[in-house]
Design a protein around this motif. Structure first.
Motif, mmCIF file in Angstrom:
data_model
loop_
_atom_site.group_PDB
_atom_site.id
_atom_site.type_symbol
_atom_site.label_atom_id
_atom_site.label_comp_id
_atom_site.label_asym_id
_atom_site.label_seq_id
_atom_site.Cartn_x
_atom_site.Cartn_y
_atom_site.Cartn_z
ATOM 1 N N GLU A 1 18.071 -2.328 -0.048
ATOM 2 C CA GLU A 1 18.078 -3.492 -0.923
ATOM 3 C C GLU A 1 17.681 -4.744 -0.141
ATOM 4 O O GLU A 1 17.766 -4.790 1.082
ATOM 5 C CB GLU A 1 19.476 -3.693 -1.526
ATOM 6 N N PRO B 1 18.814 -11.042 -3.885
ATOM 7 C CA PRO B 1 18.218 -11.414 -5.166
ATOM 8 C C PRO B 1 17.294 -12.625 -4.979
ATOM 9 O O PRO B 1 17.505 -13.483 -4.114
ATOM 10 C CB PRO B 1 19.419 -11.742 -6.035
ATOM 11 N N PRO C 1 21.552 -14.096 -17.936
ATOM 12 C CA PRO C 1 21.358 -13.090 -16.870
ATOM 13 C C PRO C 1 19.988 -13.239 -16.224
ATOM 14 O O PRO C 1 19.034 -13.702 -16.855
ATOM 15 C CB PRO C 1 21.490 -11.771 -17.609
ATOM 16 N N PRO D 1 16.520 -11.514 -14.477
ATOM 17 C CA PRO D 1 15.745 -10.275 -14.696
ATOM 18 C C PRO D 1 16.101 -9.241 -13.632
ATOM 19 O O PRO D 1 16.286 -9.564 -12.452
ATOM 20 C CB PRO D 1 14.292 -10.739 -14.571
ATOM 21 N N LEU D 2 16.212 -7.965 -14.041
ATOM 22 C CA LEU D 2 16.639 -6.917 -13.129
ATOM 23 C C LEU D 2 15.675 -6.744 -11.968
ATOM 24 O O LEU D 2 16.081 -6.375 -10.863
ATOM 25 C CB LEU D 2 16.779 -5.587 -13.880
ATOM 26 N N LYS D 3 14.371 -7.000 -12.191
ATOM 27 C CA LYS D 3 13.413 -6.830 -11.105
ATOM 28 C C LYS D 3 13.669 -7.813 -9.989
ATOM 29 O O LYS D 3 13.382 -7.551 -8.815
ATOM 30 C CB LYS D 3 11.991 -6.996 -11.637
ATOM 31 N N VAL E 1 16.534 -8.787 -9.038
ATOM 32 C CA VAL E 1 17.800 -8.479 -8.330
ATOM 33 C C VAL E 1 17.505 -7.766 -7.020
ATOM 34 O O VAL E 1 18.203 -7.966 -6.014
ATOM 35 C CB VAL E 1 18.720 -7.625 -9.229
ATOM 36 N N HIS F 1 21.147 -2.928 -6.404
ATOM 37 C CA HIS F 1 22.140 -2.590 -7.431
ATOM 38 C C HIS F 1 22.892 -3.851 -7.839
ATOM 39 O O HIS F 1 23.522 -4.511 -7.005
ATOM 40 C CB HIS F 1 23.130 -1.541 -6.903
ATOM 41 N N LEU F 2 22.801 -4.208 -9.139
ATOM 42 C CA LEU F 2 23.516 -5.378 -9.638
ATOM 43 C C LEU F 2 25.023 -5.120 -9.574
ATOM 44 O O LEU F 2 25.528 -4.181 -10.177
ATOM 45 C CB LEU F 2 23.101 -5.686 -11.082
ATOM 46 N N ASN G 1 27.322 -6.844 -15.641
ATOM 47 C CA ASN G 1 26.303 -7.713 -16.232
ATOM 48 C C ASN G 1 26.932 -8.717 -17.191
ATOM 49 O O ASN G 1 26.423 -8.949 -18.293
ATOM 50 C CB ASN G 1 25.254 -6.853 -16.945
ATOM 51 N N ASN H 1 24.101 -8.540 -5.385
ATOM 52 C CA ASN H 1 23.786 -7.115 -5.296
ATOM 53 C C ASN H 1 24.405 -6.544 -4.024
ATOM 54 O O ASN H 1 25.192 -7.214 -3.351
ATOM 55 C CB ASN H 1 22.267 -6.885 -5.352
#
Length: 1188
Positions: free
Chosen positions: A827, A830, A853, A855-857, A859, A862-863, A894, A917
């Motif tokens: 990882e 973020p 929130p 965007p997951l990309k 992050v 692992h959030l 989340n 993360n």
């Protein structure tokens, strides 16, 4: 079968008398009766027949006798009268026949040797003692003799003679050396009964010059010593060496070594001998043999068995000892001496003779005039003894004639005796081995009945048990006995009663109605007498809760109960036993009133515990078993059989289960090849099995152990079995717990759990590690690594999924194909912060924060959640800044909102939000500012009351530490407290917020006040602080009040008031007895006086302030408020008590109508003193202040 009642010791002799009545009377051993009845003499104590005395001490020859009247004593010596008065060395003790010969003051014991006999005589007859033979003890010295050294060849026998001097009594012989150490004895060397020291064969170690025989004369406590005896043992080797030194080669030089010899008896000599022993003595037979090797002795009785329980072997079986011999022990006894070369025997013919012994000794006779009786004297012996009779110490043939007497051998028959027939008769039974002499009197009495049982004696028995009521009696002729119940009851007859010959009345089953008075009547031709006894029936003792069976673990605690019920008039005692014996002397056993507790129970506590309850009348018991359980003992004797490549059979023997059955066995193994000293679980089997078939792995050096398990726990492991090494093979399995997790943004760390040593199945264990990026059409990349637990793949994209697998292999091949797992490369932090952060203030201490929130990309891992950082910037009520302390709240997952608790009112805050993360936190959102509204303040920081005066107090305070807003004002409430702790009306004052002190005026003098103080904001009031203070008293006023108390008019007025109160109480008491009622409210209305009415809590007023000067001007302190309630207590509305009195007041209460409950209720914590509830002495000052 009739039960017997236990009888106290004090009555044992009396009951014995009652039980012995046959055809004549016995004189009971009742001291009072014996003092009244005439009785011929009876010898009670005398010296032994053969009396050996110490010649250095006074000679005491005992002769004691009893009789009525007391007997006189005389002595004979060697058959002629011994005139004691003519010998200055001899005296007779007062009221006794015992002689004392004064040896220590010039007398010689040898001069008083002889045969002595004592005669005790009164008007009813004469009794004589045995012939007492007096002999002084002797302990002579050894005669002088020249002792030649004993030169003995090795292996020969030897006898060292002691030949002690003849003493009286014979001495005890023993052998010692010069150091006074006993010479060791054995089968080879031992001392004979005659004192000689016998050697079956001598050895070189027997050589010594100090063989000393000692003779111990116990009577004179002296020891005599023989001259030392020298023994020199020559061995054949030393003898040959001596010859060789002096001679040439000869036949002697070739002398043979020590030769072995068959047994030869040293004592007794010959093949037969005889032995005579007296009945009742100890028979000692001896056989001592010589020989090499040392012979062993064995004893037999020809034609019979040696008597069991009376036969003992001593002196290394050389002495046969039979105790308490009888005629049946006569016969031939053979001793056999045996060694490897042969045997020899000797027969001892034993004859058991007997001095006379009693079959029937003559017994005293008590007869009534005209009755018949017999004296019987029967004895036995070997040879049979002759019987002769004497009357009053004179042979009966030459004794005065008595027509009522007839001698028939061993019996004297008496017919129609008269009082003059009273005499003492002696029976002499003798043979060549001794004699017996017995005195028996004939006492002819004419006596009216006497009852010896005490009058009104109380008997207590348990219901449904036998009751025995004594009526011990005496009379001559023998009285007849009758029983009655009650004073005027009829004579008792029937099957419900048993009448014993000794006068006792037995009620076999006593019931409650059997209790009462019983009368015993004894009558003969000379009179009649009666006696009453009392019988009480008691309830039986019972155990209503018995001890119960218990199972307890070792080192635990157990308790047995024993709760009893008993008659209230009986005092029970409780005794606990273990296995019918006393409890162990151990502090772990605690005996309580109705229980037994055992602490730290051990195996030895296992057993039966019995609770025994005893009273003076009965006894009951109950038992319970205690079973102590523990973990089982470990199994033992492990054995391996049926060895195969992948299996083996293990067997064992179970250990002790310790009272708890074994439920299963756990089998463990050790791999000495890979993990020596580490034990692993293998399997487990039922507790009934003692074998197990075990599966094995390749390339393991096994050893096994077994653990037994029961309900209590696991045993210690058994000792390990022998080791067993299995053959190698390729691995059967692959590593477990395979994972792919990156530690850096550009790597993938593949980890796994290595195989254990025994899982490798062979040498050369390695791992094949394979990986490829998921969802990408790519080939597997593989690498073979050593026996490690991880591999790092570098140069990977950030946080992308990978397929990973790990396969085991060794020198013999690969394990089966492994399964694939999904992992991720490393990882990174973020990239963006949450946006659109909003704050909603809910109240002065709580706010809610919202955010959008990310965007997951962005992050890039692992959030894990979001963190909210918030901190207080400043308080709005104070401009000063302080150190900023940031607080952090983490919201998992989340989530897009969260609550911020614990905020401070009326303050300015900032916050920001960050995404988290596995690598860490992302950038923070812009700071968001929010404010909290006002709240209620904290309590003022302090409240001080100073400068007390007669009617004022000064109050000072500090502003709240946490105002939590803008202060608007302060509120002060106060109320007085009198000396009974009653609170007066509450006064409230509002004070501006900018004030910090206040002078409170127009207060009562010498009065305690309680103050309540708090601050307010626009939201409301904060918590309050309380304080108390007292105004002071003017000394001049107090002096004038004391002066009033000395005025006559004031004293008279007080007396009049007291009299009125007394009259009022009398009237109230009379009306109450007639049923009159006085409700509290009516009584208050009838005595309405504004100054003595109790204060109401809800009237909102404090009352009138009165100055001390106005009271002084009135000079009428009792004009108002002088009346008292009906219970003579004075009601006080104000207090002039000191601080000490205030601390001791009672807790007053108010009714709903405001009346004071304390003056009518029964609850008083302090008694009034002369109408005043204060603990001080009554004074006019207190009286006045009570009504202010």
């Amino acid at each position: 079968m009739m039960k017997k009642m236990s009888i106290p010791t004090s009555r044992a002799s009396l009951v014995l008398f009652l039980c012995q009545i046959i055809s004549a009377l016995d004189v009971p051993l009742d001291s009072k009766l014996l003092e009244e009845l005439s009785q011929p003499p009876t010898i009670t104590q005398q010296s032994p027949k053969d009396y050996i005395v110490d010649p250095r001490e006074n000679i005491v020859i005992q002769c004691e006798a009893k009789g009525k009247p007391p007997p006189s004593f005389s002595w004979t010596r060697n058959g002629t009268h011994f005139d004691i008065d003519k010998d200055a060395q001899v005296t007779m003790k007062p009221n006794s026949g015992t002689l004392v010969v004064n040896i220590m003051n010039g007398g010689k014991a040898e001069a008083y040797e002889g045969v002595y006999q004592c005669t005790a005589r009164n008007e009813r007859g004469a009794a004589i003692s045995n012939n007492i033979v007096i002999r002084p003890s002797r302990s002579p010295l050894w005669t002088k003799e020249k002792l030649e050294p004993n030169h003995v060849r090795e292996g020969d026998s030897l006898v060292l003679h002691c030949r002690p001097p003849v003493g009286l009594p014979p001495p005890i012989i023993f052998w010692m050396d010069n150091a006074f150490q006993r010479l060791p004895q054995s089968e080879r060397v031992s001392q004979g009964l005659n004192g000689d020291l016998y050697f079956a064969n001598v050895q070189p170690e027997d050589t010594r010059e100090d063989y000393i025989c000692y003779a111990r004369f116990n009577h004179t406590q002296t020891i005599q010593q023989k001259q030392p005896i020298s023994v020199k043992v020559f061995s054949m080797d030393s003898l040959n060496d001596t010859i060789a030194a002096n001679l040439s080669d000869t036949d002697i030089y070739g002398a043979k070594p020590v030769t072995e010899r068959p047994p030869v008896l040293l004592t007794p000599t010959g093949s037969t001998s005889t032995k005579v022993e007296l009945r009742g003595n100890v028979l000692l037979l001896e056989c001592i043999a010589a020989g090499l090797p040392t012979p062993v002795i064995r004893w037999i009785k020809e034609g019979g068995e040696l008597p069991a329980n009376r036969t003992f072997f001593e002196n290394f079986k050389k002495t046969l000892k039979i105790i308490d011999v009888s005629e049946a022990d006569s016969g031939n006894y053979k001793c056999i001496a045996r060694n490897t070369l042969g045997s020899v025997h000797h027969v001892i013919s034993v004859t058991v003779k007997a001095a006379p012994y009693w079959i029937t000794a003559p017994r005293n006779l008590v007869l009534s005039p005209g009755e018949d009786g017999t004296l019987i004297c029967r004895a036995n012996g070997n040879p049979k003894p002759s019987i002769s009779w004497l009357a009053n110490g004179v042979p009966i043939a030459i004794a005065p004639e008595d027509p009522s007497r007839k001698v028939d051998g061993d019996t004297i028959i008496f017919s129609h005796v008269q009082e003059r027939s009273s005499a003492v008769y002696q029976c002499n039974a003798s043979n060549e081995y001794g004699y017996l002499l017995a005195n028996a009197f004939v006492n002819v009495l004419a006596e009216p009945p006497r009852i010896l049982t005490p009058a009104n004696k109380l008997y207590q028995v348990i219901a449904d048990s036998p009751a025995l009521l004594d009526c011990a009696y005496f009379g001559s002729p023998k009285p007849e006995i009758e029983w009655f119940k009650g004073v005027k009851g009829s004579i008792l007859r029937g099957n419900e009663y048993i009448f014993h010959d000794n006068g006792t009345l037995e009620i076999p089953v006593a019931q409650k109605d059997s209790a009462g008075t019983y009368t015993c009547v004894a009558r003969n031709e000379l009179g009649k007498i009666q006696n009453e006894v009392q019988l009480e029936i008691k309830d039986p003792t019972m155990i209503i809760k018995q001890p119960e069976y218990k199972v307890i673990q070792r080192y635990g605690q157990v308790s047995f109960e024993c709760i009893i019920k008993h008659d209230s008039t009986l005092l029970p005692t409780v005794v606990w036993l273990k296995d019918n014996d006393e409890l162990p002397d151990d502090e772990r056993f605690l005996v309580g009133k109705d229980n037994l507790t055992i602490m730290n129970v051990t195996d030895k506590d296992d057993g039966t515990y019995t609770c025994i309850v005893n009273t003076t009348l009965d006894s009951v018991s109950a038992s319970a078993v205690l079973t102590v359980v523990a973990r089982p003992n470990p199994p033992f004797d492990l054995e391996l059989t049926g060895q195969l490549e992948r299996s083996i059979e293990l067997s064992w023997i179970p250990g002790d289960e310790n009272n708890s059955p074994i439920t299963n066995f756990v089998i463990e193994y050790e791999d000495a090849l890979h993990e020596p000293g580490v034990w692993h679980y293998q399997t487990e089997v039922s507790g009934t099995q003692t074998t197990a078939q075990l599966k094995l792995s390749p390339y393991v050096n096994y050893s096994f152990r077994v653990i037994a398990v029961n309900k209590i726990g696991r045993s210690q492991p058994s000792e390990p079995s022998e080791q067993y090494l299995t053959k190698s093979a390729s691995p059967d399995e692959n590593p477990a717990n395979v994972q792919g997790i990156g530690s850096e943004p550009d790597n993938l760390v593949i980890t796994w759990e290595p195989l254990k040593g025994f899982q490798s199945n062979g040498p050369g264990l390695q791992y094949k590690v394979s990986w490829r990026q998921k969802d990408v059409d790519d080939e597997w990349t593989s690498v073979i690594v050593a026996n490690v637990s991880k591999y790092i793949v570098s140069g990977t994209p950030t946080f992308v999924p990978y397929e990973v697998k790990v396969q085991a292999l060794n020198d013999l091949g690969y394990a089966p194909e492994p399964s694939e797992v999904i992992g991720h490369s490393g990882e990174d932090l973020p990239m963006v912060a949450p946006g659109n952060v909003q704050v909603h203030v809910i109240n002065s201490t709580l706010a809610k924060v919202h955010w959008d929130p990310v965007p997951l990309k962005t992050v890039r891992g692992h959030l894990q959640g979001y963190k909210v950082y918030y901190w207080k910037v400043q308080s709005l009520s104070r401009r000063s800044r302080r150190h900023v302390e940031k607080k952090i709240l983490t919201f998992r997952g989340n989530k897009t909102f969260g609550m911020l608790p614990g905020l401070e009112p009326y303050s300015s805050y900032k916050l920001n939000v960050r995404v988290v993360n596995g690598k860490g936190e992302g950038p923070a959102s812009p700071d968001k500012v929010f404010k909290t509204p006002e709240g209620v303040p904290s309590s003022p920081s302090f409240l001080k009351i100073t400068n007390p005066t007669l009617d004022s107090l000064t109050l000072e305070w500090g502003s709240p530490t946490h105002p939590n807003g803008v202060l608007t004002s302060y509120t002060l409430k106060f109320q007085p407290i009198n000396n009974t702790h009653e609170l007066g009306p509450l006064v409230e004052i509002r004070i501006p917020a900018n004030e910090s002190s206040l002078i409170l005026k127009n207060l009562n003098y010498s009065t305690r006040y309680k103050f309540y103080f708090n601050a307010q904001t626009s939201v409301g009031s904060g918590s309050q602080i309380t304080e108390e203070a007292v105004t002071i008293m003017d000394e001049a006023m107090a002096s004038r009040q004391v002066d009033i108390a000395t005025q006559g008019w004031f004293i008279g007025l007080m007396c009049a008031v007291a009299l009125l109160i007394l009259i009022l109480l009398i009237v109230c008491f009379i009306r109450r007895n007639k049923g009159g009622k006085y409700p509290v409210k009516e009584k208050e209305d009838a005595h309405a006086d504004p100054e003595i009415q109790p204060m109401k809590e809800d009237d909102g007023t404090f009352g009138e302030y009165r100055s001390l000067e106005s009271d002084a001007e009135d000079h009428k302190p009792l004009k108002k408020g002088s009346r008292t309630p009906s219970d003579r207590t004075v009601k006080k509305e104000d207090s002039d008590d000191s601080l000490v009195d205030y601390g001791e007041g009672v807790n007053g209460q108010f009714n709903e109508d405001g009346s004071f409950i304390g003056q009518y209720s029964g609850k008083k914590e302090k008694e009034p003193a002369e109408g005043n509830e204060s603990s001080e002495a009554p004074s006019p000052v207190n009286a006045m202040n009570s009504f202010v």
